[in-house]
Structures are given as structure tokens and as C-alpha cells.
Design a protein around this motif. Structure first.
Motif, short mmCIF file in Angstrom:
data_model
loop_
_atom_site.label_atom_id
_atom_site.label_comp_id
_atom_site.label_asym_id
_atom_site.label_seq_id
_atom_site.Cartn_x
_atom_site.Cartn_y
_atom_site.Cartn_z
N ALA A 87 64.01 -85.10 -21.60
CA ALA A 87 63.64 -86.08 -22.63
C ALA A 87 62.55 -87.02 -22.12
N ILE A 88 62.72 -87.52 -20.90
CA ILE A 88 61.71 -88.41 -20.33
C ILE A 88 60.39 -87.66 -20.12
N ARG A 89 60.50 -86.43 -19.59
CA ARG A 89 59.30 -85.65 -19.30
C ARG A 89 58.50 -85.41 -20.58
N TRP A 90 59.16 -84.98 -21.64
CA TRP A 90 58.46 -84.72 -22.91
C TRP A 90 57.98 -86.02 -23.56
N GLY A 91 58.74 -87.10 -23.35
CA GLY A 91 58.30 -88.38 -23.89
C GLY A 91 56.99 -88.82 -23.27
N ILE A 92 56.85 -88.64 -21.95
CA ILE A 92 55.59 -88.98 -21.26
C ILE A 92 54.46 -88.10 -21.77
N ALA A 93 54.74 -86.80 -21.91
CA ALA A 93 53.70 -85.86 -22.37
C ALA A 93 53.22 -86.22 -23.78
N LEU A 94 54.16 -86.51 -24.67
CA LEU A 94 53.79 -86.82 -26.05
C LEU A 94 53.04 -88.15 -26.14
N ALA A 95 53.44 -89.13 -25.31
CA ALA A 95 52.73 -90.41 -25.31
C ALA A 95 51.29 -90.23 -24.83
N ALA A 96 51.10 -89.42 -23.78
CA ALA A 96 49.75 -89.16 -23.29
C ALA A 96 48.92 -88.42 -24.33
N PHE A 97 49.53 -87.45 -24.99
CA PHE A 97 48.82 -86.70 -26.04
C PHE A 97 48.43 -87.63 -27.19
N ALA A 98 49.33 -88.55 -27.55
CA ALA A 98 49.05 -89.50 -28.64
C ALA A 98 47.87 -90.39 -28.29
N VAL A 99 47.76 -90.82 -27.02
CA VAL A 99 46.63 -91.65 -26.59
C VAL A 99 45.32 -90.88 -26.76
N ILE A 100 45.33 -89.59 -26.35
CA ILE A 100 44.12 -88.77 -26.46
C ILE A 100 43.71 -88.61 -27.92
N VAL A 101 44.68 -88.26 -28.77
CA VAL A 101 44.39 -88.06 -30.19
C VAL A 101 43.83 -89.33 -30.82
N ALA A 102 44.47 -90.47 -30.52
CA ALA A 102 44.01 -91.73 -31.09
C ALA A 102 42.59 -92.06 -30.65
N ALA A 103 42.30 -91.84 -29.37
CA ALA A 103 40.96 -92.15 -28.85
C ALA A 103 39.90 -91.26 -29.50
N VAL A 104 40.21 -89.97 -29.64
CA VAL A 104 39.25 -89.04 -30.24
C VAL A 104 39.05 -89.35 -31.72
N VAL A 105 40.12 -89.67 -32.43
CA VAL A 105 40.02 -89.99 -33.85
C VAL A 105 39.15 -91.24 -34.06
N PHE B 170 34.54 -79.14 -22.31
CA PHE B 170 33.67 -79.06 -23.49
C PHE B 170 33.83 -80.30 -24.36
N LEU B 171 35.07 -80.73 -24.58
CA LEU B 171 35.30 -81.90 -25.42
C LEU B 171 34.68 -83.15 -24.78
N PHE B 172 34.87 -83.31 -23.48
CA PHE B 172 34.31 -84.45 -22.76
C PHE B 172 32.80 -84.46 -22.90
N SER B 173 32.16 -83.31 -22.72
CA SER B 173 30.69 -83.23 -22.83
C SER B 173 30.24 -83.56 -24.25
N GLY B 174 30.95 -83.03 -25.23
CA GLY B 174 30.59 -83.30 -26.62
C GLY B 174 30.73 -84.76 -26.96
N LEU B 175 31.79 -85.41 -26.49
CA LEU B 175 31.97 -86.83 -26.76
C LEU B 175 30.84 -87.66 -26.15
N ALA B 176 30.45 -87.30 -24.92
CA ALA B 176 29.38 -88.04 -24.25
C ALA B 176 28.05 -87.88 -24.98
N ILE B 177 27.73 -86.66 -25.40
CA ILE B 177 26.45 -86.41 -26.09
C ILE B 177 26.45 -87.07 -27.46
N ASN B 178 27.57 -87.01 -28.18
CA ASN B 178 27.65 -87.68 -29.47
C ASN B 178 27.50 -89.20 -29.32
N ALA B 179 28.05 -89.73 -28.22
CA ALA B 179 27.92 -91.17 -27.99
C ALA B 179 26.45 -91.56 -27.82
#
Length: 769
Positions: free
Chosen positions: A731-749, A557-566
Motif C-alpha cells: 500500500a505504501i509502495r503504490w501510494g508513493i508511485a501514484l503520488a509521483a505519477f500525479a506530480v508528473i501528470v500535473a506538471a505536464v498538463v 523524448f518527453l523531456f526534450s520536447g518540453l524543453a524545445i516547446n518552452a
């Protein structure tokens, strides 16, 4: 034999090697035939000087756009290449091979997109000239042979890449081909999103200002967005769809080879998945050659007949091949066992199962063709009902189109689900064998891909031919009517091929889902005694899996919304630019001044390249965040949610948009008042709503779900390694997850900070056309 066999132990026998070499030769034959079709198209007359001038402007704009897009995507390709090198694999040679295969997959996908665009922009003026001088049959032949060229390149390069990797890596080929499929899918997704934003920004802007506000016809040379609209048809429908179907082809082959190696080992697991698409090459050549309208027959009937004939030939040949290359007796073990033949299981006839699976895939393609045509065709009840609602205004047009899209999504999804369940019953209770049969169904469906690509490319070529004819003023009377007919046929073939592309995406994603299970079970062999916990996390009533399902559906849903808004933002910029030109250059309306076409092309290019990053980053980083943060069970649920939601959303968007588009054409043909009436205005509004549905968000969901499945497949061993056994590191596993989540949030913002509407402007003044 252990439940999990070493895949690298599988090797090609002398006979198998000969089969793969034959497949390789067939792939080269496809490329040669593509070259011959291309030569035939370019041999046709390019038309009058004004036709060539307009066609040259379209070709120049399309080439400039794709050139800039590829330079932008090169950065993503380099980053992905490095990350693939860092992901775990059995040895360094597989890592290097996987990364190299990624580059080849990306280059092949880009090359097919470029070829589709380049030839289509050369063919459009030739189709217009053929309609003007030699008649409908020649125009139709040129348009379809253009698509045939791209179709041959699609099947040829896909089969070539897979066959070469199998010859070189043998038992490890499936692991290397993960990179090939990922490269093809990643490029296709970016091209789908970027091309879709470009084409629909220009199309919506041109329609809203030209048709609705200024009251001038479509493709009127006074509209500054017309050249950009024609450019968009090529970079969206030709380049984007060609790359999309190529990556479906490549990804399905990857999944079939992974699962075939796991399920059958050296009993046809590495060869039969290549034989089926090789048969498809031969039937595609036949399909392109026999496409010719008979007396009293419209173009769509001729194209459909060729599709059904080629599909029937492919079905018969594939059944024969299944009995030649697959074992008649295979002992399978029910459940999650990866390699069958361990003893104590049920005996199944793998040849019969493989043959039936391929036939189901081919029949599914034919049924989806009919079903999509029924819901979007100009001769059928649903679209005519949408056109009839134009008598009561744009709101009812929009509502009826949404209803058609929602209803059609149900029938399509249930049909695909029924096919998958029927295939599952053929596996004798073995999950891996059943998933292999699903992958074979995808290969069966893709035996028709050469004709499917030809059908799809036929659409924008005929659309552009009509536009060039209208803008040049050199075509009228019977020739203009021929181009109108070909345009209507092309509009339906585009809708049909979108439906088939969605079906291929679902089968490919389901097979990749099985390959993800394969990767998990392989990784667990070295991760200690954690199998019970991992497999429990796959169960749907486990909260981890259920959370993943919800997130996977939400991402679609988010992907579709981003494409239509674009598209909304980019189309807004085009509307204001065209209004500005009408206002500041009043001579445009009496032809004493020329519009600034290049300015609109530049805006579309800039905005589409700016907007494609956010959806692309979401597709790649969301599965990384879920997998490393919540575990492999949640990631399995995520993929299931994305596949289920993705098929419904993609069909809804594509068929609603197709129905709105053809409803507009029904009114423009003189029904319900015809052009210039309030009914026509209502259908134009419906069509502009449907444009980003059917040509941006809907088609982009196809590569989206495959990219996410491939990312999951690639990262699964790393997740298992960081979660269980001696290498576990939270620690490494959660670090990767948080970094990926941060990229998504930054891109959407960043995306949301852009205004959905741009400035103020007075609407254009209506004029007499």
C-alpha cells in the motif's frame, strides 16, 4: 569473506590518509590557480566607455537572472534535503552527512555557475579591447584564461568535496557522496534547462526579427533583444555548462568511489579514484598555460594542441599511478558477487586494468573532440555541405542538418559503446570490477575537464566580445576581423565540449548504473531470500525490464520536447515584444530612440524560470514512479533505456545544431552569396531551429540521465525494503508511485495549457542597415 562485504569495514590506512591529504592540497592549489587566472583577466583594460556601458548591462542582466533562479531553486533544495533525511541509511549520521553533502554539492554547483557567468561578463569587453589595441594573441589569452579560472574552480571544488568526505567518513564515504553528487546534478540540470531556455529564447527572437524581418545585422543595437542574447550566452553556456561539467566530475567521482569500495575494499578503492582527477588538476594547469597560437596558426589549432598535450601527460601520469596504487593481483568472482577476493575465482592484474581503463577514457575524450569537430567545424565537409544546401532554401538546410546530427549520433554512440565493452573485458568476468573500471575511464576522461571548461567558456566570451564591439561601434578593420575569427573558434569549441560532456555523462551514468546494482545487492542482504527473483527481473527479456526500457526512452523524448516547446513559447514572446518596439518606436531605426533592452531581459527571465519546473519534476519523479510502482528490475530497464536513448538524442541535437550554426557563419563569411541573400536567410532559419537543439534540450539531457540514476541509487534500498522481507508494504509502495505519477501528470498538463504561440503581430518592416 562473504559475497557482500560491509562497506563500512573499509578504512583508510596511514598511507591512504596521507594520499587523500595530498589530493586535498592539490584541490586547494587548483583554487589558488583559479584565483590567479581571475586576477590576470581583471587586470586587463575594460575598454572604452561605450564598451563598458554595454558590458555592464549584460553583467547586470545575467546577475539578476541567476539571482532570481537561485532563489527559485532554493525551494527545491530544501525539499530534497528533507527527503534525503527520510530515506533509509545505515545510521542517522550517514543520513545527516548525505543531506549535508547534498547542500554542499548544490552550493558548489551554483557557485561555479555564478563564477563562470560573473567573470565571463567582465572578460568579454576586455577581449574586445585587447583585439582593438594589442592584437589577437592577447584577446585569445584573456578569453582562455577566463575559462581556465572556471576550470580550476570546477576541478578544485569537486576534488575538495570528495576528499573531505573520504577523510571524515572513510568506508561510508561513498554513501555520503551520493548526496554530494545529487546536489551537484540537480542544480546543474535546473541551470542547464533554465539557462538554455533563456539564451535560446533571446537568440531565436533576435535573429527572426532582426536578421530575417528587419534586415539588420546580428548584435545591432537597434534590436531590443541583443542585450538579452548576450546575457543568455553567459547564463546558458558559461553558468550552465560549468555547472554541468562540475556535476559530471562530482558524479563520476561518486560512482568510482562506490564501485571502488565494493570491488577493491581497502586495496586502493578509496584512494585511486581521487588520485586520477588530482593528476588532471596538474595537467589542466599546464594546458591553460601553454595555450598560445603560433605564427600562421588559427586559435582552434592552438587550443586543440593544448588539449592533446595535457591529455597525453595525464595518460602517462595515470598509468604510473595505477601501478603504484592498485594491486597487481586480485582474485575476482564472476557474476554479481559484490566483493571479490572470496577465493576460487580468476586472478586479474587490477593495476593493468585500471591503467588501461583510464587511458581508454582519455583517448575517448580526444576522439570525441575530433569527431565532434569534424561534424560541426567550419572547415570540414559535413557543415560545408549544410551551408551549400542554402542555395535551395531553408527546407534543405533543415533536412541536411538533421541528417548530419543523426549520422554523427551513430558514430559517437558506437565509439562510446566500443570503449565500454573493451573496458568490461578487463574485469575478468566480475561485473563489479568491470563497472569500477568503467568509472575509472570516466575519471580518465575528466582529467581533461579543466581544459574542457576553458574551451567551453572561451566560446561565449569571444561571442560576447564580438557583440560588444559591434554594438559600441568602437572596433573596425583588422580588430573586427580578429573578433570574428575568435567567435568562429569559440563556436566550434562550444560544440566540441558539448560532445565531450555527453561522453562524460554516458560513462558517469553507466558507472552509476553499476552503483545502483551495488545498492540493490546490499539491500537484499536484509530483505530475505528474494535475490533470485530480483536478479531475474534485471534480465532484458523479462517484461518488467523491457517495460522499463521503453519508459526510460520515452522520458528522454518527453523531456526534450518540453524543453524545445518552452523555447518556442519564450521566443514567441520575444518576437512579439521586439516587433512591438519597432512598431511603437519608429525612431529606433534611425537611432533617435533607444530600445527597451531591460524589458526583453525581464521576459526571458520570467519565462525561463516558469518553464524549468516541468522538466525538472519529470527527471526526479519519473524514476520514483517506475521504481516504487514496477519494481527494481523495471527501474533498471528504465535507466538503461534512458542512457541509450539519451546519448543518441543528445548527440543528434547538439551536432545538428552546431552544424546549422556554423553553416550560417560560412555563408556570413561571403560564401554562397553572403549576408542579405536568400541563402543567408535560409541558414538563419536553420540556425534558429538548431538553437534550442544544441543549447537547451541537447545539453540538458546530460544532467538528466545522471539525476535519474542518482535518484534510483538513493531510493533502491527503500524499494527493496517495501517490496521484500518483514518491512514489505504494497500500500505504501503504490501510494508513493501514484503520488509521483500525479506530480508528473500535473506538471505536464500545466505546461501543455500554455499556448505554443502568443497572440498576433505584424512582422517588422525591413530596413536598410
Amino acid at each position: 569473506m562473504s559475497p557482500v562485504a560491509a562497506v563500512s569495514d573499509v578504512s583508510l590506512s596511514g598511507a591512504d590518509t596521507s594520499i587523500v591529504i595530498v589530493v586535498l592540497c592539490i584541490a586547494l592549489v587548483a583554487l589558488v590557480m583559479g584565483f590567479m587566472f581571475r586576477k590576470e583577466v581583471l587586470a586587463a583594460s575594460p575598454g572604452s566607455g561605450s564598451m563598458q556601458e554595454i558590458g555592464g548591462a549584460v553583467q547586470e542582466g545575467a546577475s539578476a537572472y541567476l539571482g532570481r533562479q537561485f532563489r527559485t531553486l532554493a525551494v527545491f533544495a530544501v525539499v530534497a534535503f528533507v527527503l534525503l533525511l527520510a530515506l533509509p541509511a545505515d545510521d542517522m549520521m550517514i543520513r545527516i552527512g548525505r543531506s549535508a553533502a547534498f547542500l554542499f554539492g548544490a552550493v558548489f554547483s551554483a557557485s561555479i555557475g555564478w563564477l563562470g557567468m560573473n567573470l565571463a561578463t567582465a572578460a568579454n569587453m576586455r577581449v574586445a579591447e585587447a583585439a582593438r589595441t594589442t592584437g589577437r594573441d592577447d584577446g585569445m589569452r584573456i578569453a582562455f584564461r577566463t575559462g581556465g579560472t572556471v576550470g580550476m574552480a570546477t576541478v578544485g571544488l569537486g576534488l575538495l568535496g570528495a576528499a573531505v568526505v573520504v577523510l571524515v567518513y572513510q568506508g561510508d564515504a561513498a554513501k555520503v557522496l551520493e548526496g554530494f553528487g545529487f546536489g551537484a546534478a540537480l542544480l546543474a540540470m535546473f541551470m542547464r534547462v533554465g539557462g538554455g531556455i533563456f539564451t535560446k529564447a533571446a537568440d531565436v527572437g533576435a535573429d527572426l526579427v532582426g536578421k530575417v524581418e528587419a534586415g539588420i545585422p546580428e548584435d545591432d543595437p537597434r534590436n531590443a533583444a541583443t542585450i538579452a542574447d548576450n546575457v543568455g550566452d553567459n547564463v546558458g553556456d558559461c553558468a550552465g555548462m560549468a555547472a554541468d561539467l562540475f556535476e559530471s566530475y562530482a558524479v563520476t567521482l561518486v560512482a568510482a568511489l562506490i564501485l571502488g569500495t565494493a570491488a577493491l575494499g581497502d586495496q586502493g578503492g578509496l584512494t585511486f579514484p581521487l588520485v586520477v582527477p588530482a593528476i588532471g588538476v596538474i595537467t589542466a594547469i599546464i594546458g591553460v598555460f601553454i595555450t598560445k597560437a603560433r605564427a600562421g596558426e588559427n586559435g582552434l589549432q592552438a587550443i586543440n594542441r593544448s588539449f592533446y598535450i595535457s591529455a597525453a601527460i595525464a595518460a602517462v601520469a595515470s598509468v604510473i599511478a595505477a601501478f603504484l596504487f592498485l594491486p597487481s593481483s586480485l582474485e575476482v568472482t564472476a557474476g554479481f558477487a559484490l566483493q571479490d577476493g572470496a577465493g576460487g575465482g580468476e586472478q586479474i592484474n587490477a593495476a593493468v586494468g585500471g591503467a588501461v581503463s583510464v587511458v581508454i577514457g582519455i583517448v575517448l575524450a580526444a576522439f570525441i573532440l575530433w569527431l565532434t569537430g569534424y561534424f560541426t567545424g567550419t572547415e570540414t565537409k559535413p557543415t560545408n555541405d549544410v551551408a551549400r544546401t542554402s542555395l535551395t532554401g531553408p527546407a534543405t538546410v533543415v533536412l541536411s542538418g538533421i541528417g548530419v546530427g543523426l549520422e554523427s549520433a551513430v558514430y559517437t554512440a558506437v565509439t562510446i559503446a566500443a570503449a565500454i565493452f573493451a573496458i568490461f573485458t578487463l574485469g575478468g568476468g566480475s561485473l563489479i570490477v568491470s563497472l569500477f573500471f568503467v568509472a575509472l575511464a570516466g575519471c580518465g576522461l575528466l582529467t581533461t575537464v579543466g581544459v574542457i571548461v576553458a574551451m567551453d567558456t572561451f566560446g561565449p566570451v569571444s561571442d560576447n566580445a564580438q557583440g560588444i564591439a559591434e554594438m559600441s561601434g568602437d572596433v573596425d578593420g583588422e580588430a573586427a576581423q580578429i573578433l570574428t575569427e575568435l567567435d568562429a573558434v569559440g563556436n566550434t569549441t562550444k560544440a566540441i565540449t558539448k560532445g565531450i560532456a555527453i561522453a562524460t555523462a554516458v560513462l558517469a551514468a553507466t558507472a552509476l548504473f553499476g552503483s545502483y546494482l551495488d545498492a540493490i545487492l546490499q539491500a537484499l542482504e536484509t530483505a530475505g531470500d528474494a535475490s533470485g527473483e530480483v536478479l531475474q527481473s534485471f534480465l532484458v527479456f523479462d517484461p518488467r525490464a523491457l517495460v522499463g526500457v521503453l519508459i526510460g526512452g520515452a522520458v528522454v523524448f518527453l523531456f526534450s520536447g518540453l524543453a524545445i516547446n518552452a523555447v518556442t513559447r519564450a521566443a514567441g514572446a520575444i518576437v512579439f515584444e521586439v516587433r512591438r518596439q519597432f512598431r511603437e518606436k519608429p525612431g529606433i531605426m534611425d537611432y533617435s530612440e533607444k530600445p527597451e533592452y531591460a524589458r526583453v531581459v525581464d521576459i526571458c527571465t520570467r519565462d525561463s524560470l516558469r518553464e524549468l519546473a516541468t522538466p525538472g519534476l519529470l527527471a526526479v519523479f519519473a524514476p520514483i514512479a517506475v521504481g516504487f510502482g514496477l519494481g527494481v528490475g523495471a527501474l533498471a530497464g528504465y535507466l538503461a533505456g534512458a542512457i541509450g536513448t539519451g546519448v543518441l538524442m543528445a548527440v543528434f541535437l547538439a551536432n545538428a545544431g552546431g552544424a546549422w550554426d556554423n553553416a550560417k557563419k560560412i555563408v556570413e563569411d561571403g560564401n554562397f552569396g553572403g549576408k542579405g541573400t536568400s541563402a543567408h536567410e535560409a541558414t538563419v532559419i536553420g540556425d534558429t531551429v538548431g538553437d534550442p537543439f544544441k543549447d537547451t534540450a541537447g545539453p540538458a539531457i546530460n544532467p538528466l540521465i545522471k539525476v535519474m540514476n542518482l535518484v534510483a541509487l538513493l531510493i533502491a534500498p527503500a524499494i527493496i525494503g517495501l517490496t521484500y522481507g518483514d518491512g514489505a508494504n504494497a500500500a505504501i509502495r503504490w501510494g508513493i508511485a501514484l503520488a509521483a505519477f500525479a506530480v508528473i501528470v500535473a506538471a505536464v498538463v500545466v505546461s501543455k495549457r500554455r499556448d505554443i504561440a502568443i497572440g498576433d503581430s505584424e512582422p517588422a518592416t525591413a530596413v536598410e542597415s
